[in-house]
Write a protein that holds these residues in place. Structure first.
Motif, PDB file in Angstrom:
ATOM      1  N   SER A 139      -1.426 -44.073   1.839  1.00 23.56           N
ATOM      2  CA  SER A 139      -1.163 -43.024   0.855  1.00 23.56           C
ATOM      3  C   SER A 139      -1.466 -43.521  -0.549  1.00 23.56           C
ATOM      4  CB  SER A 139       0.289 -42.549   0.953  1.00 23.56           C
ATOM      5  OG  SER A 139       1.176 -43.626   0.703  1.00 23.56           O
ATOM      6  N   GLY A 140      -1.681 -42.575  -1.442  1.00 22.79           N
ATOM      7  CA  GLY A 140      -1.969 -42.916  -2.829  1.00 22.79           C
ATOM      8  C   GLY A 140      -2.127 -41.657  -3.645  1.00 22.79           C
ATOM      9  N   ALA A 141      -2.734 -41.786  -4.814  1.00 23.52           N
ATOM     10  CA  ALA A 141      -2.934 -40.640  -5.699  1.00 23.52           C
ATOM     11  C   ALA A 141      -4.215 -40.820  -6.492  1.00 23.52           C
ATOM     12  CB  ALA A 141      -1.743 -40.478  -6.638  1.00 23.52           C
ATOM     13  N   VAL A 142      -4.880 -39.703  -6.739  1.00 31.24           N
ATOM     14  CA  VAL A 142      -6.049 -39.648  -7.614  1.00 31.24           C
ATOM     15  C   VAL A 142      -5.732 -38.618  -8.685  1.00 31.24           C
ATOM     16  CG1 VAL A 142      -8.499 -39.167  -7.801  1.00 31.24           C
ATOM     17  CG2 VAL A 142      -7.618 -40.273  -5.735  1.00 31.24           C
ATOM     18  N   GLY A 143      -5.382 -39.094  -9.863  1.00 29.48           N
ATOM     19  CA  GLY A 143      -4.943 -38.175 -10.903  1.00 29.48           C
ATOM     20  C   GLY A 143      -3.685 -37.457 -10.457  1.00 29.48           C
ATOM     21  N   PRO A 144      -3.646 -36.138 -10.566  1.00 23.89           N
ATOM     22  CA  PRO A 144      -2.442 -35.388 -10.190  1.00 23.89           C
ATOM     23  C   PRO A 144      -2.348 -35.079  -8.694  1.00 23.89           C
ATOM     24  CG  PRO A 144      -4.078 -33.886 -11.052  1.00 23.89           C
ATOM     25  CD  PRO A 144      -4.672 -35.259 -11.173  1.00 23.89           C
ATOM     26  N   VAL A 145      -3.337 -35.508  -7.930  1.00 23.07           N
ATOM     27  CA  VAL A 145      -3.375 -35.187  -6.501  1.00 23.07           C
ATOM     28  C   VAL A 145      -2.916 -36.389  -5.685  1.00 23.07           C
ATOM     29  CG1 VAL A 145      -4.816 -34.486  -4.561  1.00 23.07           C
ATOM     30  CG2 VAL A 145      -5.274 -33.566  -6.842  1.00 23.07           C
ATOM     31  N   SER A 146      -1.909 -36.171  -4.846  1.00 22.06           N
ATOM     32  CA  SER A 146      -1.443 -37.207  -3.922  1.00 22.06           C
ATOM     33  C   SER A 146      -2.039 -36.955  -2.546  1.00 22.06           C
ATOM     34  CB  SER A 146       0.089 -37.186  -3.833  1.00 22.06           C
ATOM     35  OG  SER A 146       0.668 -37.457  -5.087  1.00 22.06           O
ATOM     36  N   VAL A 186       1.117 -31.070  -7.945  1.00 14.02           N
ATOM     37  CA  VAL A 186       2.141 -30.416  -8.755  1.00 14.02           C
ATOM     38  C   VAL A 186       1.452 -29.712  -9.922  1.00 14.02           C
ATOM     39  CG1 VAL A 186       4.205 -30.705 -10.157  1.00 14.02           C
ATOM     40  CG2 VAL A 186       3.882 -32.119  -8.118  1.00 14.02           C
ATOM     41  N   ILE A 187       1.625 -28.409 -10.019  1.00  7.60           N
ATOM     42  CA  ILE A 187       1.006 -27.637 -11.096  1.00  7.60           C
ATOM     43  C   ILE A 187       1.577 -28.097 -12.435  1.00  7.60           C
ATOM     44  CG2 ILE A 187       0.719 -25.327 -12.072  1.00  7.60           C
ATOM     45  CD1 ILE A 187       0.817 -24.213  -9.267  1.00  7.60           C
ATOM     46  N   PRO A 188       0.706 -28.457 -13.398  1.00 14.02           N
ATOM     47  CA  PRO A 188       1.181 -28.960 -14.692  1.00 14.02           C
ATOM     48  C   PRO A 188       2.175 -28.014 -15.363  1.00 14.02           C
ATOM     49  CG  PRO A 188      -1.195 -29.251 -14.508  1.00 14.02           C
ATOM     50  CD  PRO A 188      -0.765 -28.440 -13.310  1.00 14.02           C
ATOM     51  N   SER A 189       3.169 -28.615 -16.017  1.00 19.03           N
ATOM     52  CA  SER A 189       4.216 -27.890 -16.764  1.00 19.03           C
ATOM     53  C   SER A 189       5.108 -27.042 -15.863  1.00 19.03           C
ATOM     54  CB  SER A 189       3.590 -27.000 -17.857  1.00 19.03           C
ATOM     55  OG  SER A 189       2.808 -27.779 -18.743  1.00 19.03           O
ATOM     56  N   THR A 190       5.046 -27.300 -14.552  1.00 17.31           N
ATOM     57  CA  THR A 190       5.929 -26.601 -13.608  1.00 17.31           C
ATOM     58  C   THR A 190       6.482 -27.619 -12.614  1.00 17.31           C
ATOM     59  OG1 THR A 190       4.371 -26.110 -11.805  1.00 17.31           O
ATOM     60  CG2 THR A 190       4.319 -24.656 -13.738  1.00 17.31           C
ATOM     61  N   LYS A 191       7.397 -27.155 -11.782  1.00 16.36           N
ATOM     62  CA  LYS A 191       7.916 -27.984 -10.704  1.00 16.36           C
ATOM     63  C   LYS A 191       7.322 -27.582  -9.351  1.00 16.36           C
ATOM     64  CE  LYS A 191      12.393 -28.717 -12.985  1.00 16.36           C
ATOM     65  NZ  LYS A 191      13.866 -28.552 -12.829  1.00 16.36           N
ATOM     66  N   LEU A 192       6.388 -26.625  -9.383  1.00 15.53           N
ATOM     67  CA  LEU A 192       5.818 -26.114  -8.137  1.00 15.53           C
ATOM     68  C   LEU A 192       4.804 -27.095  -7.558  1.00 15.53           C
ATOM     69  CD1 LEU A 192       5.478 -23.842  -6.064  1.00 15.53           C
ATOM     70  CD2 LEU A 192       3.744 -22.840  -7.587  1.00 15.53           C
ATOM     71  N   LYS A 193       5.054 -27.501  -6.318  1.00 14.03           N
ATOM     72  CA  LYS A 193       4.152 -28.413  -5.619  1.00 14.03           C
ATOM     73  C   LYS A 193       3.402 -27.663  -4.527  1.00 14.03           C
ATOM     74  CE  LYS A 193       5.493 -32.588  -4.450  1.00 14.03           C
ATOM     75  NZ  LYS A 193       6.168 -33.705  -3.730  1.00 14.03           N
ATOM     76  N   GLY A 226       0.882 -24.472   1.891  1.00  9.42           N
ATOM     77  CA  GLY A 226       2.048 -23.831   1.288  1.00  9.42           C
ATOM     78  C   GLY A 226       2.479 -24.526   0.027  1.00  9.42           C
ATOM     79  N   GLY A 227       3.742 -24.356  -0.298  1.00 12.00           N
ATOM     80  CA  GLY A 227       4.279 -24.957  -1.507  1.00 12.00           C
ATOM     81  C   GLY A 227       5.777 -25.109  -1.428  1.00 12.00           C
ATOM     82  N   GLU A 228       6.334 -25.876  -2.383  1.00  9.71           N
ATOM     83  CA  GLU A 228       7.775 -26.064  -2.446  1.00  9.71           C
ATOM     84  C   GLU A 228       8.216 -26.148  -3.903  1.00  9.71           C
ATOM     85  OE1 GLU A 228       8.173 -29.642  -0.121  1.00  9.71           O
ATOM     86  OE2 GLU A 228       8.196 -30.900  -1.920  1.00  9.71           O
ATOM     87  N   TYR A 229       9.487 -25.782  -4.125  1.00  7.45           N
ATOM     88  CA  TYR A 229      10.006 -25.721  -5.491  1.00  7.45           C
ATOM     89  C   TYR A 229      11.459 -26.198  -5.492  1.00  7.45           C
ATOM     90  CZ  TYR A 229      10.523 -24.034 -10.275  1.00  7.45           C
ATOM     91  OH  TYR A 229      10.721 -23.965 -11.630  1.00  7.45           O
ATOM     92  N   PRO A 230      11.798 -27.183  -6.346  1.00 11.86           N
ATOM     93  CA  PRO A 230      13.185 -27.668  -6.400  1.00 11.86           C
ATOM     94  C   PRO A 230      14.059 -26.795  -7.283  1.00 11.86           C
ATOM     95  CG  PRO A 230      11.804 -28.960  -7.869  1.00 11.86           C
ATOM     96  CD  PRO A 230      10.895 -27.978  -7.187  1.00 11.86           C
ATOM     97  N   VAL A 231      15.267 -26.541  -6.839  1.00  7.44           N
ATOM     98  CA  VAL A 231      16.273 -25.811  -7.609  1.00  7.44           C
ATOM     99  C   VAL A 231      17.580 -26.573  -7.458  1.00  7.44           C
ATOM    100  CG1 VAL A 231      17.510 -23.654  -7.957  1.00  7.44           C
ATOM    101  CG2 VAL A 231      15.118 -23.597  -7.212  1.00  7.44           C
ATOM    102  N   GLY A 232      17.961 -27.307  -8.502  1.00  6.43           N
ATOM    103  CA  GLY A 232      19.148 -28.144  -8.392  1.00  6.43           C
ATOM    104  C   GLY A 232      18.967 -29.180  -7.296  1.00  6.43           C
TER     105      GLY A 232
END
Length: 282
Positions: A139-146, A186-193, A226-232
């Protein structure tokens, strides 16, 4: 006069010592804490379906799952995972899956290499159902993409072989291969992955205990987007899951390969579906 000069010199040295001491204390406070000997993480999830490599293990019904991982600072770790089961993939008893996982993960340059083994267990189920599956992941990351790429290969075992309902006996041992890749962004300026998954299974095309198989049609692809979003403390997810297992490919697996109960009775357990989840982690 000389004594006065000496006093001023000593005072200056004392002031320097105090300043250096304060700087050292500040640097010590700013330094990162030493890694803990062991760390414990875990999660509890509620999902609308338990899809193992694209195939429902809960008769396309809801599932409650939990897992705990203990990691040593050296990189060695051990995990346990548990889920309820229904329909395809059950072996009697309490209809539970209980997995033991152990491995070692290490960063090598820009990537992390993770190798280990999963022992799939079905407590108090039919005989010859538990099996071992070694794996390796990068595993790793290239810029904002894991990204993550993995290979899981279960060597020949009777739990993965054919089973005869007429003689109630197990045939030859069989192996199983699973290749997969995951990516997230992860979309910039959001928590949406946003997340994506593609997998390929190759194994026993026959029927194992209770008419099941890890690779039901011998070989097939599964995917998920799909996607996921943290809430608390919670993370909510929604995704679309599917496989390329057609009705024709799974005809010889019927009726086992269809939903056994509920409003979806008779539908394929590998058909496309929306998957919803809520997870709390610690």
């Amino acid at each position: 006069m000389k004594a006065h000069k000496n006093f001023r010199a000593l005072a200056g040295l004392a002031g320097m010592a105090l300043a250096l001491s304060a700087q050292a204390a500040k640097a010590e406070d700013a330094a990162p804490a030493a890694p803990k000997e062991f760390t414990v993480t875990g999660s509890v999830s509620v999902l609308s379906d338990y899809r193992l490599r694209g195939v429902s293990q809960t008769d396309r019904g809801k599932t409650l799952q939990a897992g705990v991982t203990v990691t040593h600072k050296s990189g060695f770790y051990g995990s346990v995972f548990s889920s309820n089961l229904a329909g395809w993939g059950t072996f009697g008893g309490p209809n539970l899956e209980f997995d033991l996982i152990g491995g070692y993960a290490k960063a090598v340059g820009p990537v992390t290499i993770d190798a280990g083994l999963t022992w799939y267990m079905y407590p108090d189920g039919a005989a010859k159902t538990d099996f071992a599956e070694p794996y390796i992941k990068v595993s790793g990351a290239v810029g904002p993409v894991s990204y993550l790429a993995g290979v899981a290969y279960a060597p020949k075992q009777k739990a993965l072989g054919n089973y005869s309902n007429t003689t109630y006996s197990y045939g030859q041992a069989y192996d199983n291969l699973y290749l997969w890749g995951d990516t997230s962004y992860v979309i910039p300026s959001t928590k949406l992955k946003l997340k994506g998954h593609l997998g390929y299974s190759k194994g026993n095309p026959g029927l194992g205990p209770n008419g099941t198989s890890v690779a039901p049609t011998g070989s097939y692809f599964d995917w998920q987007v799909g996607g996921e979003y943290p809430v608390g403390p919670f993370t909510f997810g929604v995704s679309w899951v599917d496989t390329d297992i057609t009705a024709a490919k799974s005809a010889y697996l019927q009726p086992n390969f269809s939903v056994q109960n509920g409003r979806l009775k008779g539908a394929s357990i590998a058909g496309s579906t929306a998957l919803f989840s809520a997870t709390v982690s610690f």
